[in-house]
Design an enzyme around this catalytic site. Sequence first.
Site, PDB file in Angstrom:
ATOM      1  N   PRO A 172       0.806  -1.211   0.000  1.00  0.00           N
ATOM      2  CA  PRO A 172       0.000   0.000   0.000  1.00  0.00           C
ATOM      3  C   PRO A 172       0.839   1.260   0.000  1.00  0.00           C
ATOM      4  O   PRO A 172       2.066   1.223   0.118  1.00  0.00           O
ATOM      5  CB  PRO A 172      -0.782  -0.128   1.305  1.00  0.00           C
ATOM      6  N   TRP A 173       0.144   2.404  -0.070  1.00  0.00           N
ATOM      7  CA  TRP A 173       0.837   3.691  -0.128  1.00  0.00           C
ATOM      8  C   TRP A 173       1.157   4.280   1.240  1.00  0.00           C
ATOM      9  O   TRP A 173       1.981   5.161   1.356  1.00  0.00           O
ATOM     10  CB  TRP A 173       0.031   4.711  -0.933  1.00  0.00           C
ATOM     11  N   LYS A 197       4.625  -5.520  -6.422  1.00  0.00           N
ATOM     12  CA  LYS A 197       4.106  -4.278  -7.002  1.00  0.00           C
ATOM     13  C   LYS A 197       3.879  -3.272  -5.885  1.00  0.00           C
ATOM     14  O   LYS A 197       2.968  -3.427  -5.069  1.00  0.00           O
ATOM     15  CB  LYS A 197       2.784  -4.499  -7.732  1.00  0.00           C
ATOM     16  N   PRO A 198       4.694  -2.208  -5.814  1.00  0.00           N
ATOM     17  CA  PRO A 198       4.424  -1.165  -4.825  1.00  0.00           C
ATOM     18  C   PRO A 198       3.288  -0.274  -5.308  1.00  0.00           C
ATOM     19  O   PRO A 198       2.937  -0.286  -6.505  1.00  0.00           O
ATOM     20  CB  PRO A 198       5.746  -0.385  -4.770  1.00  0.00           C
ATOM     21  N   SER A 199       2.725   0.509  -4.404  1.00  0.00           N
ATOM     22  CA  SER A 199       1.724   1.490  -4.824  1.00  0.00           C
ATOM     23  C   SER A 199       2.331   2.438  -5.846  1.00  0.00           C
ATOM     24  O   SER A 199       3.465   2.890  -5.687  1.00  0.00           O
ATOM     25  CB  SER A 199       1.230   2.287  -3.613  1.00  0.00           C
ATOM     26  N   GLU A 200       1.573   2.738  -6.873  1.00  0.00           N
ATOM     27  CA  GLU A 200       2.066   3.681  -7.881  1.00  0.00           C
ATOM     28  C   GLU A 200       2.221   5.088  -7.314  1.00  0.00           C
ATOM     29  O   GLU A 200       2.930   5.917  -7.893  1.00  0.00           O
ATOM     30  CB  GLU A 200       1.134   3.701  -9.092  1.00  0.00           C
ATOM     31  N   SER A 250      -6.789  -1.903   0.440  1.00  0.00           N
ATOM     32  CA  SER A 250      -8.204  -1.661   0.724  1.00  0.00           C
ATOM     33  C   SER A 250      -9.020  -2.937   0.586  1.00  0.00           C
ATOM     34  O   SER A 250      -8.581  -3.920  -0.030  1.00  0.00           O
ATOM     35  CB  SER A 250      -8.747  -0.607  -0.239  1.00  0.00           C
ATOM     36  N   GLU A 271      -4.331  -8.392   4.147  1.00  0.00           N
ATOM     37  CA  GLU A 271      -4.393  -7.488   5.306  1.00  0.00           C
ATOM     38  C   GLU A 271      -5.063  -6.228   4.793  1.00  0.00           C
ATOM     39  O   GLU A 271      -4.465  -5.447   4.064  1.00  0.00           O
ATOM     40  CB  GLU A 271      -2.985  -7.213   5.853  1.00  0.00           C
ATOM     41  N   CYS A 305      -4.334   1.569   9.129  1.00  0.00           N
ATOM     42  CA  CYS A 305      -5.495   0.689   9.240  1.00  0.00           C
ATOM     43  C   CYS A 305      -5.795   0.303  10.681  1.00  0.00           C
ATOM     44  O   CYS A 305      -6.892  -0.178  10.986  1.00  0.00           O
ATOM     45  CB  CYS A 305      -5.318  -0.550   8.379  1.00  0.00           C
ATOM     46  N   GLU A 403     -14.250   3.569   6.763  1.00  0.00           N
ATOM     47  CA  GLU A 403     -12.853   3.936   7.025  1.00  0.00           C
ATOM     48  C   GLU A 403     -12.519   5.264   6.355  1.00  0.00           C
ATOM     49  O   GLU A 403     -12.513   5.365   5.130  1.00  0.00           O
ATOM     50  CB  GLU A 403     -11.930   2.831   6.513  1.00  0.00           C
TER      51      GLU A 403
END
Length: 501
Positions: A172-173, A197-200, A250, A271, A305, A403
């Site tokens: 996630p970012w 793959k990381p968050s863009e 998410s 997660e 989170c 959230e």
Amino acid sequence: MTTTQHEAFTVHRPADPVVVPLPLPPAGHFIAGAFVPGSADSPRIDVVNPATEEVIASIHAGTAGDVDTAVAAAVEAQKSWRNTTPKERADVLNLIANIIEANRAAFEAIESANTGKPPAVAEDDVTSTIDTFRFMAGASRTLTSMAGGDYATDHTSVILREPVGVVGVITPWNYPLLMAAWKIAPILAAGNSIVLKPSEQTPLSTLKLAEVLAGRIPDGILNVVTGQGRIVGQRLSEHPDIALVALTGSVTSGQAVAETAGRSVKRVHLELGGKAPVVVFPDADLQAAAAGVRNAGFWNAGQDCGAACRVLVHEAVAEEFTRYLVNEVGTLVVGAPDSGADVEIGPMISRAHFERVKESLADARAAGLTIALGGSVLEGTGYFIEPTVITDVPSRAPIATHEIFGPVVTVETFSSTEEAVRRANESPYGLSASVWTRDSSLTLRVPKQLDFGTVWVNSHLVLACEVPWGGFKGSGYGRDLSLYALDDYSRTKHVMINHGA
């Protein structure tokens, strides 16, 4: 609606900004131990500093073909990596920890610039990342399993723990480096190879990690493909040579990954989101509880989170607690990361997320809720929102059930223990919660009744590598950290030998 302003928040900014070149990593994909350019026809994605709104880098939008190339590299590397001993894998993890430590300043600078994290948060992220690799290095050498033995006459059983194979990872970012570590460390420790793959939006610290590890760890065991989830994440989820997909993100992203992975019956580790209730009983240390929410509700600007974002306080002490909470939150310092060591709250990660949080606050105002503190955006450059406390929130109000993922804490009241437990469990999420009380009976009874993967008593958002992290219900399944993570990223094989013939 009653709105009271404790004191106007302002954004701290550097008086005379000093431009220090960021130690940026290469912008390509990292495959088989080297950076490679993206596909010729793939577009670039701008990476923005959320505190200044300036473009600081651009990355390649990966394609399904890029994923296929990375998976092929991981498959090849897996042939030898899976056969290494726990000690050999532990040596690699300890080396990774040492390399991150040696490059600490670069990681902290990149993380602050890419995410807007204040110095204290960025430093904590890097420290926790190092500790994660060191813990998993040791844990990989202490795996336990069912004892071998004769469970059927003349047959000896041996239980093996094996790597699952190539693991696709989507991070996630909000904690780009730390969440990458939470996945990479146990996955490698269990003998698997990775395509990540990381968050863009926040890929830079992960690409920096790849850069500093190049040539130092076996080629192909860690590959990074940047790009959009609908393309790169989709291909990871459906690829026939990926045995397991691990995602932190998410609920929507988790549902998409699980649905796609289910077609090939590959394992999934999710997660997902959270809406952590903070249950404050009338006998609690109210000042300590308010201070705990100040820290755990607004750490990383509430973009966590596990954030302590939904307070359920007994009606007999609600007014007193709220007064303490507003006073505590009113002392938070908002600002750009380079404006001083006292800054505690940075910006929202992106314009899009800033607009989502702003919309939630507008909905709260429209519903006539009491905004005891904050509640507004902060004018000027950057995606800053005031630390906000919303009180007198009715049961099942949208702002208390969905959230927000920002610097917003809501306060509800309850009249009995049974009501507190029921209301806390009404959440669609089940990641974390906390209970605040001096009553030893309640400290034992209530956590057992709360449907959350982690329940703290008289604290919140305290983590350690030795204990598991993960949720129930809409928060997903699988566990990060601890020996449980190593179990998740390995498979059990039973070998039975007939020695009576």
